[in-house]
Design an enzyme around this catalytic site. Structure first.
Site, PDB file in Angstrom:
ATOM      1  N   PRO A   2       3.302   4.412  -4.178  1.00 36.28           N
ATOM      2  CA  PRO A   2       4.361   5.386  -3.948  1.00 36.28           C
ATOM      3  C   PRO A   2       5.677   5.030  -4.637  1.00 36.28           C
ATOM      4  O   PRO A   2       6.047   3.866  -4.750  1.00 36.28           O
ATOM      5  CB  PRO A   2       4.543   5.355  -2.429  1.00 36.28           C
ATOM      6  CG  PRO A   2       3.270   4.792  -1.899  1.00 36.28           C
ATOM      7  CD  PRO A   2       2.818   3.815  -2.939  1.00 36.28           C
ATOM      8  N   LYS A  33       0.143   4.182   3.077  1.00 36.43           N
ATOM      9  CA  LYS A  33       0.014   3.305   1.903  1.00 36.43           C
ATOM     10  C   LYS A  33       0.531   1.916   2.263  1.00 36.43           C
ATOM     11  O   LYS A  33       1.422   1.771   3.103  1.00 36.43           O
ATOM     12  CB  LYS A  33       0.832   3.852   0.717  1.00 36.43           C
ATOM     13  CG  LYS A  33       0.372   5.207   0.214  1.00 36.43           C
ATOM     14  CD  LYS A  33      -0.896   5.069  -0.582  1.00 36.43           C
ATOM     15  CE  LYS A  33      -1.275   6.385  -1.253  1.00 36.43           C
ATOM     16  NZ  LYS A  33      -2.433   6.253  -2.124  1.00 36.43           N
ATOM     17  N   ILE A  65      -0.002   8.878  -5.104  1.00 38.52           N
ATOM     18  CA  ILE A  65      -1.335   9.294  -5.529  1.00 38.52           C
ATOM     19  C   ILE A  65      -2.157   9.700  -4.308  1.00 38.52           C
ATOM     20  O   ILE A  65      -2.317   8.923  -3.366  1.00 38.52           O
ATOM     21  CB  ILE A  65      -2.045   8.159  -6.287  1.00 38.52           C
ATOM     22  CG1 ILE A  65      -1.274   7.830  -7.568  1.00 38.52           C
ATOM     23  CG2 ILE A  65      -3.497   8.523  -6.598  1.00 38.52           C
ATOM     24  CD1 ILE A  65      -1.742   6.578  -8.280  1.00 38.52           C
TER      25      ILE A  65
END
Length: 118
Positions: A2, A33, A65
């Site tokens: 990120p 994440k 992502i």
């Protein structure tokens, strides 16, 4: 991996290292994440106008992502990030905007290549 970028007209004194670490943890948790993969930049003291006013404001860009690809995902992320920012910075929700960016593995360079090949 990120990426978070904050742009604000708040002074740098309003954004401590502890704030940055807490924001990193908040966004990592919101996105699901690992915090070790977070990248965070805070740009303070900018000339900014939001909603016709130059009062204190924040614009946040969040790119990641696979977790910023849908309205449902981003609605959940938004709620958590807004809660953090309103509490920590003392801003009302109308002085904060978040832009979510969908990032693909081929768009992120790492270790001399792109994530698609790692």
């Amino acid at each position: 991996m990120p990426f978070v970028e904050i742009q604000t007209n708040l002074p740098s004194s309003a954004v401590s290292e502890d704030f940055m670490k807490a924001l990193s943890a908040c966004v990592a948790a919101a996105l699901g994440k690992p915090e070790q993969r977070m990248h965070l930049v805070v740009n303070t003291g900018l000339q900014m106008l939001t909603g016709g006013s130059c009062s204190p404001c924040v614009i946040v860009s969040v790119g990641a992502i696979g977790v910023t690809d849908s309205a449902d995902q981003n609605k959940q992320h938004s709620a958590k990030i807004f809660d953090f920012l309103t509490k920590e910075l003392g801003l009302s929700k109308d002085r904060i905007a978040i832009r979510f960016l969908s990032v693909q593995p081929h768009q992120v360079g790492k270790q001399g290549t792109v994530l698609s090949f790692l």
